[in-house]
Design an enzyme around this catalytic site. Sequence first.
Site, short mmCIF file in Angstrom:
data_model
loop_
_atom_site.label_atom_id
_atom_site.label_comp_id
_atom_site.label_asym_id
_atom_site.label_seq_id
_atom_site.Cartn_x
_atom_site.Cartn_y
_atom_site.Cartn_z
N LEU A 118 9.07 -15.38 -7.16
CA LEU A 118 10.06 -14.92 -8.14
C LEU A 118 11.20 -15.92 -8.14
O LEU A 118 11.88 -16.11 -7.13
CB LEU A 118 10.57 -13.53 -7.77
CG LEU A 118 9.51 -12.43 -7.64
CD1 LEU A 118 10.19 -11.07 -7.40
CD2 LEU A 118 8.62 -12.37 -8.88
N ASP B 86 -5.47 -7.67 8.67
CA ASP B 86 -4.39 -7.99 9.59
C ASP B 86 -3.83 -6.75 10.27
O ASP B 86 -3.27 -6.83 11.36
CB ASP B 86 -3.27 -8.72 8.85
CG ASP B 86 -2.74 -7.93 7.66
OD1 ASP B 86 -3.55 -7.67 6.74
OD2 ASP B 86 -1.56 -7.57 7.64
N CYS C 100 0.84 -1.19 0.00
CA CYS C 100 0.00 0.00 0.00
C CYS C 100 0.88 1.24 0.00
O CYS C 100 2.10 1.17 0.08
CB CYS C 100 -0.90 0.00 1.23
SG CYS C 100 -1.94 -1.47 1.36
N LEU D 284 -3.62 -1.61 -1.55
CA LEU D 284 -3.49 -2.84 -2.33
C LEU D 284 -4.10 -3.94 -1.48
O LEU D 284 -3.56 -4.30 -0.43
CB LEU D 284 -2.03 -3.15 -2.65
CG LEU D 284 -1.79 -4.43 -3.46
CD1 LEU D 284 -2.34 -4.28 -4.87
CD2 LEU D 284 -0.30 -4.76 -3.52
N ALA D 285 -5.25 -4.46 -1.89
CA ALA D 285 -6.01 -5.40 -1.05
C ALA D 285 -5.45 -6.81 -1.19
O ALA D 285 -5.59 -7.45 -2.22
CB ALA D 285 -7.48 -5.37 -1.45
#
Length: 586
Positions: A231, A98, A2, A51-52
């Site tokens: 990644l 959270d 976020c 950013l969910a």
Amino acid sequence: MCGILAVLGVVEVSLAKRSRIIELSRRLRHRGPDWSGLHCHEDCYLAHQRLAIIDPTSGDQPLYNEDKTVVVTVNGEIYNHEELKAKLKTHEFQTGSDCEVIAHLYEEYGEEFVDMLDGMFSFVLLDTRDKSFIAARDAIGICPLYMGWGLDGSVWFSSEMKALSDDCERFITFPPGHLYSSKTGGLRRWYNPPWFSETVPSTPYNALFLREMFEKAVIKRLMTDVPFGVLLSGGLDSSLVASVASRHLNETKVDRQWGNKLHTFCIGLKGSPDLKAAREVADYLSTVHHEFHFTVQEGIDALEEVIYHIETYDVTTIRASTPMFLMSRKIKSLGVKMVISGEGSDEIFGGYLYFHKAPNKKEFLEETCRKIKALHLYDCLRANKATSAWGVEARVPFLDKSFISVAMDIDPEWNMIKRDLGRIEKWVMRKAFDDDEHPYLPKHILYRQKEQFSDGVGYNWIDGLKSFTEQQVTDEMMNNAAQMFPYNTPVNKEAYYYRMIFERLFPQDSARETVPWGPSIACSTPAAIEWVEQWKASNDPSGRFISSHDSAATDHTAVSRRWPTAAARPANGTVNGKDVPVPIAV
């Protein structure tokens, strides 16, 4: 990831000021494209770009306690939030986020709760009852945070400096593991692990315990309500992350939501070492593998965007950030919002090949401590901002607090590179996962020597950058470099080119002072240069051309003047030799 912006104690309280803060917060929207929030209380503003990842339907921020007297804007993930909620039996939670637990922990314990958090985070919390506020950053600095001061006496905090650079008279990088309290008017360190003292530990190496702690670190990072992946470069670190994640996927709710096949991602120039190695690991682990290609020209075309998002002019960081930036865009296009990555292992275990020259275990340990303490200026900065540029969150299990404590408590003699005993770099991790009965990786991958990320994506990438910048920067420009850039003067044309872009985007003195500089060889700190006499004379930005290791350990890491000198390292209330307008109590 976020994006957060907090402005506290402004003189002008007006619709125009509110509009300005909304405008500045939008500069962070790439970090959180899912929702925007703003809380205003008198002369204090807390903004959030979300950013969910956890509880996408009800976890919008800012977040509150029961009566909304405590407000918090958070960038991060709190992995032990369920455990913490269980301790707060009298509290009523409004969301499944959270991060909501932070407001309730403050209500219960006051300012002394930050070390209870297990996760990565930067946050600002406002207590509207007395208009006091605190700001804090995670132990290692995985989540970025900047702090600034306005001429009107206001205090600013932001996930990226682009949201405060135009409005603050001065700003700094908020130090990792610290908390700022308006009640005391200063920063204090909340994270004080034993290894910070750089005292040599004597704990014997326990391979099974180290493996167990790393597996726990990976498993807790599988906490997500959205699609994710790993990644995967094919090197040791990312391959171990992928192997552990794949092995434990069916133990989590992720398996029930998104299936039991792990997705992995890799990028490189066609024919690059990483692509080949990652493909082999993915085949071994039976992952759903996504391979992306880029050209040198595509990387060059992205440089200005990369510098804008990463907010640095450090050569090595820009080289490595560009492929990661391009890959993150591809990953987001697939609908993936979270990835797990392998940053931090080389710093903890002395994985860079220059550690071959460490004269003794004491200096080996001290160098790893220095490297970890500076991670927020380099690899954490790259991993976070290169992915966040496209609304993707990167999680890093090697930087788990508990795992670091265990790893740094091992007698460093076990980490020393001793080829006569069969020990190469990061031997303790390789040995911990060398399981013949239930193998995690093929032997040749488990013992594959390290590639610098910017080299692993293809050696032509660095050569192409050097060739391009050689054409863009004249000898006359280099002759006048000290006059043009008296602070952190570029020592080669590639560095000069990046600096020109950075200065155009961020012309403030405070901005250039956030980027560390100083002598470095193959990613070393200045202190490690003393290990080899020849290293002191080098300013070549590519370690590929330095014969500093034995023939069995040819280094492909980068060389640059990129480390904070004593004058440039934040300490005791100073940054780059200048007074910071807050006292720092360690």
